[in-house]
Structures are given as structure tokens and as C-alpha cells.
Design a protein around this motif. Structure first.
Motif, PDB file in Angstrom:
ATOM      1  N   LYS A 413      44.791  36.894  30.552  1.00 11.34           N
ATOM      2  CA  LYS A 413      44.617  36.536  31.956  1.00 11.34           C
ATOM      3  C   LYS A 413      45.736  37.393  33.090  1.00 11.34           C
ATOM      4  O   LYS A 413      46.628  36.760  34.182  1.00 11.34           O
ATOM      5  CB  LYS A 413      45.786  34.775  32.725  1.00 11.34           C
ATOM      6  CG  LYS A 413      43.989  33.898  31.455  1.00 11.34           C
ATOM      7  CD  LYS A 413      45.299  32.642  31.853  1.00 11.34           C
ATOM      8  CE  LYS A 413      43.807  31.426  31.807  1.00 11.34           C
ATOM      9  NZ  LYS A 413      43.313  30.541  32.291  1.00 11.34           N
ATOM     10  N   LYS A 414      45.348  38.196  32.702  1.00 10.66           N
ATOM     11  CA  LYS A 414      46.447  39.635  33.757  1.00 10.66           C
ATOM     12  C   LYS A 414      46.088  39.852  35.108  1.00 10.66           C
ATOM     13  O   LYS A 414      45.505  40.919  35.371  1.00 10.66           O
ATOM     14  CB  LYS A 414      46.124  40.680  33.183  1.00 10.66           C
ATOM     15  CG  LYS A 414      47.773  40.683  31.436  1.00 10.66           C
ATOM     16  CD  LYS A 414      47.993  42.147  31.456  1.00 10.66           C
ATOM     17  CE  LYS A 414      48.287  41.729  30.033  1.00 10.66           C
ATOM     18  NZ  LYS A 414      48.539  43.699  29.737  1.00 10.66           N
ATOM     19  N   CYS A 415      45.227  38.609  35.721  1.00  7.59           N
ATOM     20  CA  CYS A 415      44.919  38.950  37.001  1.00  7.59           C
ATOM     21  C   CYS A 415      45.603  39.156  38.070  1.00  7.59           C
ATOM     22  O   CYS A 415      45.118  40.346  38.922  1.00  7.59           O
ATOM     23  CB  CYS A 415      44.379  37.538  37.471  1.00  7.59           C
ATOM     24  SG  CYS A 415      43.446  36.849  36.209  1.00  7.59           S
ATOM     25  N   LEU A 416      47.190  39.433  38.277  1.00  9.09           N
ATOM     26  CA  LEU A 416      47.778  39.089  39.127  1.00  9.09           C
ATOM     27  C   LEU A 416      48.122  40.831  38.539  1.00  9.09           C
ATOM     28  O   LEU A 416      48.538  41.863  39.861  1.00  9.09           O
ATOM     29  CB  LEU A 416      49.144  38.976  39.106  1.00  9.09           C
ATOM     30  CG  LEU A 416      48.965  37.604  39.125  1.00  9.09           C
ATOM     31  CD1 LEU A 416      50.526  36.530  39.119  1.00  9.09           C
ATOM     32  CD2 LEU A 416      47.998  37.033  40.198  1.00  9.09           C
ATOM     33  N   THR A 417      47.506  41.972  37.883  1.00  4.12           N
ATOM     34  CA  THR A 417      47.340  42.718  37.778  1.00  4.12           C
ATOM     35  C   THR A 417      46.725  44.004  37.829  1.00  4.12           C
ATOM     36  O   THR A 417      46.506  44.814  37.571  1.00  4.12           O
ATOM     37  CB  THR A 417      48.853  43.299  36.353  1.00  4.12           C
ATOM     38  OG1 THR A 417      48.414  42.941  34.809  1.00  4.12           O
ATOM     39  CG2 THR A 417      50.043  43.050  36.771  1.00  4.12           C
ATOM     40  N   CYS A 418      45.425  43.127  37.766  1.00  2.00           N
ATOM     41  CA  CYS A 418      44.486  43.461  37.732  1.00  2.00           C
ATOM     42  C   CYS A 418      43.115  43.401  38.840  1.00  2.00           C
ATOM     43  O   CYS A 418      43.799  43.316  40.176  1.00  2.00           O
ATOM     44  CB  CYS A 418      43.343  42.797  36.990  1.00  2.00           C
ATOM     45  SG  CYS A 418      41.661  43.018  37.355  1.00  2.00           S
ATOM     46  N   GLY A 419      42.690  45.364  39.812  1.00  2.00           N
ATOM     47  CA  GLY A 419      42.740  45.329  40.413  1.00  2.00           C
ATOM     48  C   GLY A 419      40.981  44.685  41.296  1.00  2.00           C
ATOM     49  O   GLY A 419      41.270  44.965  42.403  1.00  2.00           O
ATOM     50  N   VAL A 420      40.591  44.106  40.433  1.00  2.00           N
ATOM     51  CA  VAL A 420      39.410  42.891  41.110  1.00  2.00           C
ATOM     52  C   VAL A 420      40.299  41.777  41.459  1.00  2.00           C
ATOM     53  O   VAL A 420      40.024  40.853  42.645  1.00  2.00           O
ATOM     54  CB  VAL A 420      38.954  42.858  39.880  1.00  2.00           C
ATOM     55  CG1 VAL A 420      37.841  41.476  39.960  1.00  2.00           C
ATOM     56  CG2 VAL A 420      37.403  43.344  39.043  1.00  2.00           C
ATOM     57  N   GLY A 421      41.389  40.677  40.635  1.00  2.00           N
ATOM     58  CA  GLY A 421      41.868  40.483  40.916  1.00  2.00           C
ATOM     59  C   GLY A 421      42.560  40.078  42.202  1.00  2.00           C
ATOM     60  O   GLY A 421      43.141  39.091  43.904  1.00  2.00           O
ATOM     61  N   ASN A 422      42.732  41.523  42.618  1.00  2.00           N
ATOM     62  CA  ASN A 422      43.703  41.952  43.444  1.00  2.00           C
ATOM     63  C   ASN A 422      42.898  41.907  44.936  1.00  2.00           C
ATOM     64  O   ASN A 422      43.679  41.530  46.129  1.00  2.00           O
ATOM     65  CB  ASN A 422      44.330  43.242  43.823  1.00  2.00           C
ATOM     66  CG  ASN A 422      45.953  43.420  43.153  1.00  2.00           C
ATOM     67  OD1 ASN A 422      46.108  42.376  42.300  1.00  2.00           O
ATOM     68  ND2 ASN A 422      46.663  44.778  42.386  1.00  2.00           N
ATOM     69  N   GLN A 423      41.756  42.603  44.409  1.00  2.00           N
ATOM     70  CA  GLN A 423      41.233  42.150  45.930  1.00  2.00           C
ATOM     71  C   GLN A 423      40.091  40.763  45.978  1.00  2.00           C
ATOM     72  O   GLN A 423      40.197  40.730  47.845  1.00  2.00           O
ATOM     73  CB  GLN A 423      39.827  42.751  45.467  1.00  2.00           C
ATOM     74  CG  GLN A 423      39.335  43.952  45.161  1.00  2.00           C
ATOM     75  CD  GLN A 423      39.633  45.154  46.381  1.00  2.00           C
ATOM     76  OE1 GLN A 423      38.847  43.964  47.504  1.00  2.00           O
ATOM     77  NE2 GLN A 423      39.974  45.854  47.301  1.00  2.00           N
TER      78      GLN A 423
END
Ligand code: SF4
Length: 428
Positions: A413-423
Motif C-alpha cells: 500500500k505504498k500508494c503515496l509514493t507511487c507515480g500512479v497514486g500521485n496521479q
């Protein structure tokens, strides 16, 4: 609403809060020039932030809490590492914090300054029900260019990790790239199930020892099957008995000890993938190719690389056997296209990248990446899962990147450090 400190770190780091008329709890004007560097180790959460409070410009640390009283709960009061905090950022201010020198800790309250939909999107990523990955409902909204850029970065991370393992082996082999390549290639000939015994066998049998016998295929086969532990018994067939007597002579000559035969697994493998067949193919490759890694460094076309593996021929005995002393219907036992492409993906591309990275030669890094672009997608459940979410996967470059993304980001669940999550959270 269930916030986490991680979310507040994210909000601070990317300045995702209303900056209009910022003030501290002492009603002093606050202006943030830089949020500082996120510190994931012990000590304050952000270091070297730059800001002004009233007329004073500060450069120092920022600590973030859900509630200001967490300052005491986290035992910061008497911890010298926190005495130079210049700003306390909190969601709720339930207590005014005073530092040991009597100074009131300047505090910014974020409550009321964070858009509700930002948190709901974040919440969906971090805590939403998921079947495959946290962003499964929104990943399709990310542009293909952004996704490709992020996958490229994630792929480089994957290759760098693999490269670390290559360089560790290289150091054990005193900088010998050929020996290192031979050992990793052997491990990959085990195709996961038999990777360990293949690697142990290769480490017990240095390549230069094989090179001394390169003009005698029977001796190469005897050394490989012997060191793999398959020649410790009497056989009915002539071929394995000949291998055995060759091996007994060579074993004494070179002072060799075989690995344990029981390490090899046959269960649940198709006969075509039995370790005996893989060892025969590996022996055939060694017989045919001297200085394989040097050749690979020179070859620029994928078809020529494939040719190195397609042109090998196993001993004729294996055309009618999958194991010693057990005759079977005749069938070709040379390496299939799928197996060759896996070896190119897991060994050749990784070594081109590692070699380029180690020697800072960009052309080899590019060739490793290009090889992955040229190879077809491998089939595995991660690829199937992303395809089910509408992501088109056409090359090994993409499938390898998605594997890394799933294993190193989505599963944690590293969505906050993921480019997809950031988008998805509208951060660019
Ligand atoms: S890590 Fe990235 S790709 Fe994976 S679920 Fe989170 S946002 Fe999506």
C-alpha cells in the motif's frame, strides 16, 4: 474521519492544503518557502524546512502530529533531537506545547484546510475494499504516458536490485564477469523450482575447469551431471555408465565433491522441464559456447541472442529419455522459444544492465532495457490481474515493471509514493 500521520506527511510534503492567510496558533503570519526533506528515520518528520513566522525567517525541522498532545505522548519533550523544531504541524490543536526553554512551539493547524475529496481518494487507496490492488477502480484514469513513465522508473528499480545481487556475486568471483554470468545463468536454467541446486552445482564446478575440457563434450556432460549428484550409482544404459566412469576419473583429478541429488525436484514438472533435461541443455550450451558473456556484450540483435540458445543440441541419448535408464517416446529436447526468452529476460537483460551500471556505460544499460522491450510479455498472474483492470501489457519491459510495482508498492500500500497514486491524487 480516520486520518493517519502518513496522510498528513503527504499533505505537508506536497503542500496539499489551503495556503490562504496561514497563521500559527499565536496568530503570527506564516509563510512556507520549502516543506523540507521527508525524514523516514528517527527524529523530526521533515528536515531543513524553510519558512517565516512573523518577521523571522527560519530554517529547521518540522514535526507533524494528528493532535498537538501527541508531542508529549511520543516523548519529544525531553528529547534533544526535537528541541530545534521550528514548526509543529497538527490536524487538531488540543494542547499548546511549550519547549524546555519556555518558548511556545509555533503550531499550524491543518483542520479545515484539506479538501474532503483528497482524503476520500486517499482513503480509497489506503483502506478501500480491493480485489487486486488498492487503485483498481481508478488506475484506468491515469494517462498512458504517465503510466509508462512510472513503469520505466519502477523497472529501473527492479533492475538495480537484481544488479546488486549480480555485483555481490561478482565480488565473490574477484571481478570475473564470465564466471558470474555462468553461475547466474545456471541458476536461471533451474527455472525457479531447481534454481538452488543448479546454482550450487555451478558454484561447485568453476567455469575454467569446464573450459579445460571444452573439446570433449562427454567430459563436460560427465562433470555437470556428476557434480549435480546424478552419477553416484550403477546404471543399465551405456551412456550414463560412461559418464559415471569419466566423472570418477575427473572428480579425483580435480578434487571435486558433488552436491546432494535429493536437492533436485521432479515433482509436478512436465518431463520436458525435468532437471536431467535442463542439465543436458546446459551442458550442450557450455560445449558450444566459450566466453558466452563476452559474446553477449557484442551482440546487438535479439535474434542473434536467441540463436546462441537455439543452436545447441543435447546428447542424442536424451532424444529418447527424460531420466537415466528410462526410455521414452522420441522427442526433441532442445530449448523451446519460451524458455529461451525467459533466459534472455532473467539473465541476459539483467547482466547487460548490471554491466552498464557497474562500469557506467549507458549503452549496455540501454541494451538491457531495449531487450526487455523486444521480448514478449511473460505469462503470470500479475500480468493477468493488470490486464483484468484494463491495462494493456505487450512486452517483457511492461510485465517486469508491473511485477515490481505489485510486489514492492501495491502489496505494501505504498500508494503515496507511487507515480500512479500521485496521479490519482492529482499530484504532478
Ligand atoms: S501502489 Fe500505485 S499502482 Fe499500486 S495500488 Fe497504489 S496507486 Fe495503484
Amino acid at each position: 474521519m480516520l486520518f493517519t500521520e502518513d496522510f498528513l506527511h503527504y499533505v505537508w510534503k506536497f503542500r496539499l492544503f489551503d495556503h490562504n492567510a496561514l497563521q500559527t496558533t499565536d496568530n503570527e503570519t506564516l509563510h512556507i518557502t520549502s516543506p523540507g526533506l521527508h525524514n523516514t528515520h528517527s527524529g523530526p518528520d521533515f528536515q531543513n524546512a524553510r519558512l517565516s513566522i512573523g518577521d523571522t525567517i527560519w530554517a529547521g525541522n518540522v514535526e507533524i502530529h494528528l493532535a498537538s498532545s501527541d508531542w508529549h505522548k511520543h516523548h519529544h519533550t525531553n528529547d534533544g533531537a526535537y528541541h530545534n523544531v521550528v514548526l509543529h504541524v497538527v490536524y487538531e490543536n488540543d494542547e499548546q506545547i511549550t519547549l524546555p526553554d519556555g518558548r511556545r512551539l509555533p503550531t499550524l493547524i491543518l483542520k479545515g484546510r484539506i479538501a474532503a475529496d483528497l482524503y476520500s481518494r486517499y482513503h480509497q487507496l489506503a483502506y478501500g475494499n480491493q480485489r487486486i490492488i488498492p487503485c483498481e477502480g481508478t488506475i484506468k484514469t491515469v494517462s498512458s504516458l504517465s503510466l509508462h513513465n512510472w513503469l520505466t522508473r519502477v523497472l529501473v528499480e527492479r533492475l538495480e536490485k537484481k544488479s546488486d545481487s549480480v555485483i555481490a556475486t561478482l565480488q565473490n568471483n574477484r571481478g570475473d564477469w564470465e564466471e558470474t554470468f555462468y553461475q547466474h545463468l545456471a541458476a536461471n536454467f533451474g527455472f525457479k523450482v531447481n534454481a538452488l541446486p543448479f546454482e550450487l552445482m555451478a558454484k561447485s564446478l568453476p567455469q575454467n575447469l569446464l573450459a579445460k575440457n571444452k573439446n570433449n563434450p562427454m567430459q563436460i556432460e560427465a562433470l555437470i551431471f556428476g557434480q549435480a549428484g546424478f552419477l553416484e550409482e550403477d546404471f543399465k544404459d551405456d551412456y550414463p555408465n560412461k559418464l559415471r566412469s569419466e566423472y570418477q576419473y575427473l572428480r579425483k583429478k580435480y578434487g571435486l565433491s558433488p552436491i546432494e541429488k535429493h536437492l533436485w525436484k521432479f515433482m509436478r514438472l512436465r518431463p520436458q522441464n525435468f532437471p536431467t533435461i535442463r542439465l543436458a541443455q546446459f551442458a550442450a550450451l557450455i560445449v558450444q559456447s566459450n566466453h558466452l558473456f563476452s559474446k553477449i556484450l557484442e551482440i546487438k540483435e535479439i535474434e542473434q541472442l536467441r540463436e546462441l540458445f537455439t543452436s545447441i543440441s543435447v546428447n542424442v541419448y536424451w532424444e529418447s529419455h527424460y531420466r537415466f535408464d528410462a526410455e521414452s517416446k522420441p522427442a526433441t529436447k532442445n530449448l523451446g522459444q519460451g524458455s529461451i526468452d525467459l533466459l534472455l529476460m532473467n539473465t541476459v537483460a539483467v547482466f547487460l544492465f548490471s554491466y552498464g551500471n557497474h562500469h557506467q556505460l549507458q549503452r549496455y544499460i540501454d541494451r538491457g532495457m531495449q531487450l526487455l522491450e523486444d521480448l514478449p510479455v511473460e505469462s503470470n498472474h500479475v500480468v493477468t490481474d493488470f490486464e483484468a483492470l484494463g491495462i494493456k501489457v505487450k512486452t517483457a519491459f511492461e510485465s517486469q515493471a508491473l511485477l515490481e510495482l505489485k510486489n514492492s508498492y501495491c502489496n505494501h500500500k505504498k500508494c503515496l509514493t507511487c507515480g500512479v497514486g500521485n496521479q490519482i491524487l492529482n499530484i504532478t
